[in-house]
Enzyme design. Sequence first.
Site, mmCIF file in Angstrom:
data_model
loop_
_atom_site.group_PDB
_atom_site.id
_atom_site.type_symbol
_atom_site.label_atom_id
_atom_site.label_comp_id
_atom_site.label_asym_id
_atom_site.label_seq_id
_atom_site.Cartn_x
_atom_site.Cartn_y
_atom_site.Cartn_z
ATOM 1 N N HIS A 1 0.858 -1.187 0.000
ATOM 2 C CA HIS A 1 0.000 0.000 0.000
ATOM 3 C C HIS A 1 0.893 1.236 0.000
ATOM 4 O O HIS A 1 1.222 1.784 1.040
ATOM 5 C CB HIS A 1 -0.914 -0.038 1.239
ATOM 6 N N HIS B 1 1.091 4.725 -2.500
ATOM 7 C CA HIS B 1 0.685 5.521 -3.663
ATOM 8 C C HIS B 1 1.963 6.140 -4.176
ATOM 9 O O HIS B 1 2.581 6.947 -3.471
ATOM 10 C CB HIS B 1 -0.311 6.599 -3.260
ATOM 11 N N HIS C 1 -9.624 0.871 -1.091
ATOM 12 C CA HIS C 1 -9.557 1.545 0.207
ATOM 13 C C HIS C 1 -10.954 1.480 0.827
ATOM 14 O O HIS C 1 -11.950 1.789 0.155
ATOM 15 C CB HIS C 1 -9.177 3.009 0.030
ATOM 16 N N GLU D 1 -11.069 3.523 6.192
ATOM 17 C CA GLU D 1 -10.023 4.441 6.672
ATOM 18 C C GLU D 1 -10.755 5.539 7.441
ATOM 19 O O GLU D 1 -10.633 5.641 8.657
ATOM 20 C CB GLU D 1 -9.227 5.007 5.491
ATOM 21 N N ASP E 1 1.786 4.042 2.685
ATOM 22 C CA ASP E 1 0.721 4.864 2.096
ATOM 23 C C ASP E 1 1.295 5.999 1.243
ATOM 24 O O ASP E 1 1.350 5.865 0.027
ATOM 25 C CB ASP E 1 -0.216 5.403 3.187
ATOM 26 N N ASP E 2 1.650 7.115 1.872
ATOM 27 C CA ASP E 2 2.205 8.273 1.160
ATOM 28 C C ASP E 2 3.415 8.761 1.961
ATOM 29 O O ASP E 2 3.340 9.777 2.662
ATOM 30 C CB ASP E 2 1.149 9.382 1.058
#
Length: 345
Positions: free
Chosen positions: A25, A27, A205, A208, A286-287
């Site tokens: 996961h 991005h 997703h 969340e 994630d980011d």
Amino acid sequence: MSKVQALDRPALNALLCAMPKAELHIHIEGSLEPELIFALAHRNGVTLAYDSVEALRAAYAFSDLQSFLDIYYAGASVLLQEADFHDMAWAYFLRAQADNVVHAELFFDPQTHTERGVDMATVIHGLKRACDRARAELGISASLILCFLRHLSEDAAFETLEAALPYRELFIGVGLDSSERGHPPEKFARVFARCRELGLHVVAHAGEEGPPEYIWNALDVLKVERIDHGVRCVEDPALVQRLAADRVPLTVCPLSNVKLCVYGQMSQHAMPALLAAGLCATVNSDDPAYFGGYMNANFIALFDALPQLGAAEAYTLARNSFEASFAPAADQARWVAALDRCFSG
Ligand code: HPA
Ligand code: ZN
């Protein structure tokens, strides 16, 4: 598994860093560090709304998912040429290698780029070239998952799928990201059905910021193979049972959850409950450029804040990451064997 006895904090952190792991996961647009944003802006003649790297980084104070997405989409505006996509992903792979990531499945958001006039081929070819290079030069196995932006329409998702189909062999699946609340999974029922017919892997997703109902519908309507985030499942015991019984993986992102205020602090994170319930939970970044760290930073922040997590949980999380991956079984077995060696040494 001798290391699964109690370790002191430095030894546990060293083990968390050294163990082989998969990232499921990430991005890739969320790996754009401010320095690279400025370098690409300069290369492409793009004007940014911030004067300096420091001013941009100072803006990374988020109150929820949307406040992050606004700045994340602005950051991606510097990506124009194939080389930009390659350079972004290559920078990520170098960070991944330093964290002993041996396999990565990268989300990318084509609509963020095609809406600005960038061709689908430019995006996919640039990313794929970095994936091929990661395998050849770093020994990291990597694949691509195309995400539909859920704040846009299902028709727009269909158009995106159509534009990507000439490159069908270059990505392994589809996902669903962007603003969760008000954009439930069922909005994308038909396009996900089409993707399944095409033999693509499907993930989404859910849970969340959105309620447990969104996780149920990602499972029952979209028929996803993994849930991205999914932490709000703990509010619904029947859902936890379902996820455990079907061994549906959750790709959990600890630093993201704190940065986006899903939890006030890391010590409140649901990870211990997810593991205690026997769920196939994994740790992911994630980011990472926006949320304060890559894979090992996520593991360390999580384990530091939650002393009930020790070497046994580290092993489980790394093992889950291989089991939850879409990599061939033979690769998974090889990585698990390397993990076992790391814990028996
Ligand atoms: N959630 C939803 N969409 C996203 C995220 C996220 O954490 N990161 C990038 N797009
Ligand atoms: Zn995400």
